[in-house]
Design a protein around this motif. Structure first.
Motif, mmCIF file in Angstrom:
data_model
loop_
_atom_site.group_PDB
_atom_site.id
_atom_site.type_symbol
_atom_site.label_atom_id
_atom_site.label_comp_id
_atom_site.label_asym_id
_atom_site.label_seq_id
_atom_site.Cartn_x
_atom_site.Cartn_y
_atom_site.Cartn_z
ATOM 1 N N THR A 146 0.844 -1.258 0.144
ATOM 2 C CA THR A 146 0.125 0.085 0.004
ATOM 3 C C THR A 146 0.977 1.352 0.032
ATOM 4 O OG1 THR A 146 -0.155 -0.059 2.262
ATOM 5 C CG2 THR A 146 -2.033 -0.914 1.256
ATOM 6 N N ILE A 147 2.067 1.161 0.584
ATOM 7 C CA ILE A 147 2.888 2.544 0.506
ATOM 8 C C ILE A 147 3.904 2.602 -0.709
ATOM 9 C CG2 ILE A 147 2.615 2.828 3.042
ATOM 10 C CD1 ILE A 147 5.733 2.056 3.188
ATOM 11 N N VAL A 148 3.946 1.573 -1.450
ATOM 12 C CA VAL A 148 4.809 1.510 -2.756
ATOM 13 C C VAL A 148 4.215 2.447 -3.658
ATOM 14 C CG1 VAL A 148 6.050 0.217 -4.524
ATOM 15 C CG2 VAL A 148 5.775 -0.826 -2.059
ATOM 16 N N THR A 149 4.918 3.447 -3.945
ATOM 17 C CA THR A 149 4.467 4.479 -4.740
ATOM 18 C C THR A 149 5.592 4.507 -6.114
ATOM 19 O OG1 THR A 149 4.133 5.651 -2.696
ATOM 20 C CG2 THR A 149 3.711 7.112 -4.786
ATOM 21 N N LYS A 150 5.049 4.992 -6.985
ATOM 22 C CA LYS A 150 5.540 5.522 -8.308
ATOM 23 C C LYS A 150 5.641 6.964 -8.464
ATOM 24 C CE LYS A 150 6.942 4.339 -13.149
ATOM 25 N NZ LYS A 150 7.098 5.724 -13.407
ATOM 26 N N PRO A 151 6.342 7.803 -8.077
ATOM 27 C CA PRO A 151 6.316 9.213 -7.888
ATOM 28 C C PRO A 151 6.537 9.679 -9.470
ATOM 29 C CG PRO A 151 8.336 8.626 -7.233
ATOM 30 C CD PRO A 151 7.736 7.682 -7.322
ATOM 31 N N PRO A 152 5.955 10.983 -9.604
ATOM 32 C CA PRO A 152 6.052 11.633 -10.948
ATOM 33 C C PRO A 152 7.621 11.811 -11.431
ATOM 34 C CG PRO A 152 4.576 12.787 -9.693
ATOM 35 C CD PRO A 152 5.317 11.762 -8.766
ATOM 36 N N ARG A 153 7.725 11.731 -12.603
ATOM 37 C CA ARG A 153 9.124 12.142 -12.973
ATOM 38 C C ARG A 153 9.673 13.419 -12.372
ATOM 39 N NH1 ARG A 153 11.183 10.324 -18.913
ATOM 40 N NH2 ARG A 153 10.932 8.143 -18.133
ATOM 41 N N GLY A 161 8.032 6.122 4.619
ATOM 42 C CA GLY A 161 8.539 5.072 5.445
ATOM 43 C C GLY A 161 9.530 4.206 4.881
ATOM 44 N N ILE A 162 10.600 3.839 5.380
ATOM 45 C CA ILE A 162 11.730 3.098 4.830
ATOM 46 C C ILE A 162 12.316 2.223 5.674
ATOM 47 C CG2 ILE A 162 12.369 5.088 3.365
ATOM 48 C CD1 ILE A 162 14.866 5.710 5.186
ATOM 49 N N LEU A 163 13.191 1.514 5.189
ATOM 50 C CA LEU A 163 13.910 0.359 5.864
ATOM 51 C C LEU A 163 15.467 0.786 5.823
ATOM 52 C CD1 LEU A 163 12.508 -2.865 4.519
ATOM 53 C CD2 LEU A 163 11.578 -1.673 6.319
ATOM 54 N N PHE A 216 13.717 1.936 -0.192
ATOM 55 C CA PHE A 216 12.627 2.951 -0.198
ATOM 56 C C PHE A 216 11.324 1.980 -1.064
ATOM 57 C CE2 PHE A 216 15.212 7.316 -0.426
ATOM 58 C CZ PHE A 216 15.716 6.835 0.602
ATOM 59 N N PRO A 217 10.232 2.268 -0.551
ATOM 60 C CA PRO A 217 9.108 1.965 -1.239
ATOM 61 C C PRO A 217 8.500 2.453 -2.567
ATOM 62 C CG PRO A 217 8.373 2.652 0.801
ATOM 63 C CD PRO A 217 9.786 2.763 0.775
ATOM 64 N N VAL A 218 9.531 2.497 -3.333
ATOM 65 C CA VAL A 218 9.250 3.142 -4.585
ATOM 66 C C VAL A 218 9.458 2.409 -5.746
ATOM 67 C CG1 VAL A 218 10.303 5.269 -5.903
ATOM 68 C CG2 VAL A 218 10.120 5.451 -3.617
ATOM 69 N N ILE A 219 8.361 2.793 -6.824
ATOM 70 C CA ILE A 219 8.537 2.041 -8.074
ATOM 71 C C ILE A 219 9.520 3.137 -8.858
ATOM 72 C CG2 ILE A 219 7.455 1.175 -10.301
ATOM 73 C CD1 ILE A 219 6.682 -0.346 -7.980
ATOM 74 N N PRO A 220 10.942 2.668 -9.143
ATOM 75 C CA PRO A 220 11.792 3.762 -9.893
ATOM 76 C C PRO A 220 11.163 4.079 -11.531
ATOM 77 C CG PRO A 220 12.477 1.333 -9.923
ATOM 78 C CD PRO A 220 11.357 1.164 -9.026
ATOM 79 N N ASP A 221 11.837 5.107 -11.667
ATOM 80 C CA ASP A 221 11.441 5.729 -13.022
ATOM 81 C C ASP A 221 12.219 4.644 -14.172
ATOM 82 O OD1 ASP A 221 10.986 8.443 -14.538
ATOM 83 O OD2 ASP A 221 12.612 7.475 -15.538
ATOM 84 N N GLU A 222 11.425 4.685 -15.170
ATOM 85 C CA GLU A 222 11.688 3.866 -16.386
ATOM 86 C C GLU A 222 13.148 3.934 -16.538
ATOM 87 O OE1 GLU A 222 7.403 3.849 -16.269
ATOM 88 O OE2 GLU A 222 9.090 5.558 -16.118
ATOM 89 N N THR A 223 13.818 4.857 -16.610
ATOM 90 C CA THR A 223 15.132 5.345 -16.961
ATOM 91 C C THR A 223 16.151 4.309 -16.120
ATOM 92 O OG1 THR A 223 14.638 7.450 -17.011
ATOM 93 C CG2 THR A 223 16.867 7.162 -17.348
ATOM 94 N N TYR A 224 15.791 4.014 -14.908
ATOM 95 C CA TYR A 224 16.699 3.111 -13.996
ATOM 96 C C TYR A 224 16.122 1.951 -13.662
ATOM 97 C CZ TYR A 224 18.030 8.025 -13.307
ATOM 98 O OH TYR A 224 18.408 9.446 -13.402
ATOM 99 N N ALA A 225 14.979 1.645 -14.073
ATOM 100 C CA ALA A 225 14.278 0.443 -13.728
ATOM 101 C C ALA A 225 14.716 -0.763 -14.246
ATOM 102 C CB ALA A 225 12.663 0.459 -13.795
ATOM 103 N N ARG A 226 14.876 -2.222 -13.479
ATOM 104 C CA ARG A 226 15.112 -3.129 -14.077
ATOM 105 C C ARG A 226 14.568 -4.198 -12.853
ATOM 106 N NH1 ARG A 226 21.107 -1.456 -13.911
ATOM 107 N NH2 ARG A 226 20.121 0.306 -13.534
ATOM 108 N N TYR A 227 14.413 -5.635 -13.254
ATOM 109 C CA TYR A 227 13.782 -6.373 -12.160
ATOM 110 C C TYR A 227 15.036 -7.228 -11.545
ATOM 111 C CZ TYR A 227 9.976 -5.282 -15.124
ATOM 112 O OH TYR A 227 8.875 -4.697 -15.828
#
Lengths: 401, 175
Positions: A146-153, A161-163, A216-227
């Protein structure tokens, strides 16, 4: 063994002995410092990174068409990966640990960049990030979906919150638990510490604070994202193949670029360290070999030019062991002169290396190890000529040719 | 007492066998003085090498002070040479890197003698040959006669019970 007669002999013809002693001194100075650097490199390479290196692999991709839908596409891909029977966990991530490339930020215990500060390497991951890394929490809980967010570029978004690793927690709150504490970003946005990770290394193995990591509970930007995918033990290679095939079957507007294991990536990162260790090992072997040859040469020369003298000593009562000990002791004295000089040179070289290249100061026990090592090498090198001397017949003393 | 009985010594190569001593017998009692003479190649050097335990022999027996030295191992032979036999070599065989004092000291060191006792013996021996004033000199700084006297002092510094002189003619005179 009386060394006075040996010293008398060395004083009469010192040139060869001095040259060999200088050779030993240079060898000791270089060998000790090289050994110190090698051990440092090995310690660096063999540190426990905390993450499940053998079972993790990465899938690199880029958006390729208009059908790409950002987070939706990533969620679809992750669902595909997680459905593979040999996959334990999978997450999207912004950087590859132990790769030499990543992101960092500074956090503070008080707003406006005040209070205690920690510089940390962070990874943007979803709710399976923790499991995919294969790390454990000592306190707190993992963040949920629920707290995992994809912020605007290009936004200055900070997660709520973070670990963080224990290393970060101790830097920020050395006397109390960091769990539940609020910390602040450089822009004074509050962030809560939800959990404390036992131990993990970040992106830069050469960084002094490689253990200062945050998730960080964040979906990264496509520029950097990988699985990042963690396979069941022993199934990584099979899963790498299956993952690529499975993702290629899904036409959702992105193309798979490469699939690499973390083991491969880490090995590449440490390649320079390994190469340096090998290079310096060769240097050490060559220097010891050359020093041994010098010692052998001098000892052999001394024996061959003193054959009659050896015969005379045997004739007047020297036993074979006396002759053996004489030449070994003579060699030991030359080596000792070399190592005394070498100790001074080694310390000077160590000081120069530490100040010029910001290396740690040479530890003294390396010097002790080097001295003992060179003594052993020199005794081994001199043993054969000394033994040959001990076999000289006393009858040589009476021969005139 | 020195007693050689039927001692044989031959030198062998692939092509040649040379008998240097053939059934040689000699008995020398305590206090006797013996000179060995003979033409070149008659075996004088071989006899002295065998007598001085510098070389072994092929057959026969050799008793020195009632001990059968043919049965001694290499270390024991070294000990006998050190304790009972004094050598004055034809070319003196002084060690060029050591001064007169240290040259005379060489056999005494191999006897594991205390430093004070060694010093006393060396001083006495050098006094005897008139070289006390040259004890810090190197052999190269001495005349031939002086070098020979150092060699005598080296042989004399021990408790000498048998002295095999390796001075082949022409001998250097000793004043």
């Amino acid at each position: 063994m009386d060394i006075k007669p040996i010293l008398s002999s060395l004083r009469r013809s010192p040139t060869g002995a001095i040259l060999v002693a200088l050779q030993i001194a240079l060898a000791l100075a270089i060998v000790v410092n090289s050994l110190f650097i090698i051990v440092q490199r090995f310690e660096k390479v063999n540190r426990d990174p905390g993450v499940d290196v053998p079972n993790i692999f990465f899938v690199g991709w880029v958006p390729s068409s208009d059908s790409y839908q950002g987070e939706v596409t990533m969620r679809e891909d992750l669902a595909t990966l997680r459905s593979l029977p040999g996959v334990k966990a999978a997450t999207v991530i912004n950087a590859v640990p132990l790769s030499g490339g990543g992101s960092s930020t500074s956090v503070f215990t008080e707003p406006n960049e005040k209070g205690r500060r920690a510089d940390m390497n962070y990874f943007e991951v979803d709710e399976q990030g923790l499991d995919t890394f294969g790390v454990t929490l000592t306190e707190g809980r993992n963040f949920d979906a629920t707290i995992v967010t994809k912020p605007p570029r290009n936004s200055s978004f900070s997660p709520s919150g973070i670990l963080v690793t224990q290393d970060v927690a101790k830097e920020l709150f050395p006397k109390e638990s960091a769990l539940g504490k609020t910390i602040y970003t450089g822009t004074s946005q509050p962030v809560t510490i939800l959990g404390i990770i036992d131990h993990m290394h970040g992106s830069w193995p050469g960084w002094d604070n490689v253990g200062d990591v945050a998730l960080f509970p964040v979906i990264p930007d496509e520029t950097y994202a990988r699985y990042m995918v963690r396979a069941q033990p022993g199934q990584r290679d099979a899963m790498m193949k299956q993952a690529e095939e499975a993702l290629n079957k899904v036409d959702n507007g992105r193309v798979i670029l490469k699939v690499r294991s973390l083991e491969y990536i880490a090995a590449n990162t440490y390649a320079d360290d390994r190469a340096m260790a090998v290079y310096l090992s060769v240097v050490i072997a060559l220097l010891l070999g050359i020093a041994a040859l010098g010692i052998f040469g001098l000892a052999a020369f001394n024996v061959s030019t003193r054959t009659k003298q050896i015969g005379t000593r045997r004739a007047v009562g020297a036993r074979r062991t006396d002759i053996l000990k004489y030449f070994l002791a003579e060699n030991w004295l030359i080596t000792s002169l070399g190592v005394v000089l070498g100790c001074v040179l080694a310390l000077l070289l160590g000081y120069w290396l530490s100040t010029t290249f910001e290396l740690p100061r040479l530890k003294l026990y390396y010097l002790v190890l080097g001295v003992v090592g060179l003594w052993i090498v020199s005794l081994a090198a001199a043993f054969r000529p000394a033994r040959r001397a001990s076999l000289v017949s006393p009858a040589i003393a009476t021969r005139t040719v | 007492m020195f007693e050689m009985t039927q001692v044989t010594k031959a030198y062998r190569t692939d092509l040649l066998e040379t008998h240097a001593l053939r059934e040689f017998s000699l008995k020398v009692d305590k206090g006797e003085f013996v000179a060995v003479t003979g033409p070149s190649g008659s075996g004088k050097t071989t006899f002295l090498n065998v007598a001085g335990l510098l070389e072994t022999f092929d057959s026969g027996s050799y008793r020195l002070d009632d001990v059968d030295v043919s049965k001694l191992d290499d270390d024991a032979r070294s000990r006998v040479r050190n304790h009972k036999i004094g050598f004055i070599f034809q070319s003196f065989n002084l060690i060029p890197d050591l001064n007169v004092f240290d040259n005379v000291d060489v056999p005494l060191r191999y006897r594991r003698m205390q430093a004070a006792e060694r010093r006393e013996r060396i001083n006495s021996a050098l006094d005897l040959v008139g070289l006390s004033s040259r004890m810090k000199h190197l052999p190269s700084q001495l005349s031939g006669g002086q070098q020979q006297r150092v060699a005598i002092a080296r042989a004399r510094s021990r408790v000498i019970r048998h002295c095999c002189s390796r001075t082949n003619p022409p001998a250097t005179s000793i004043r």
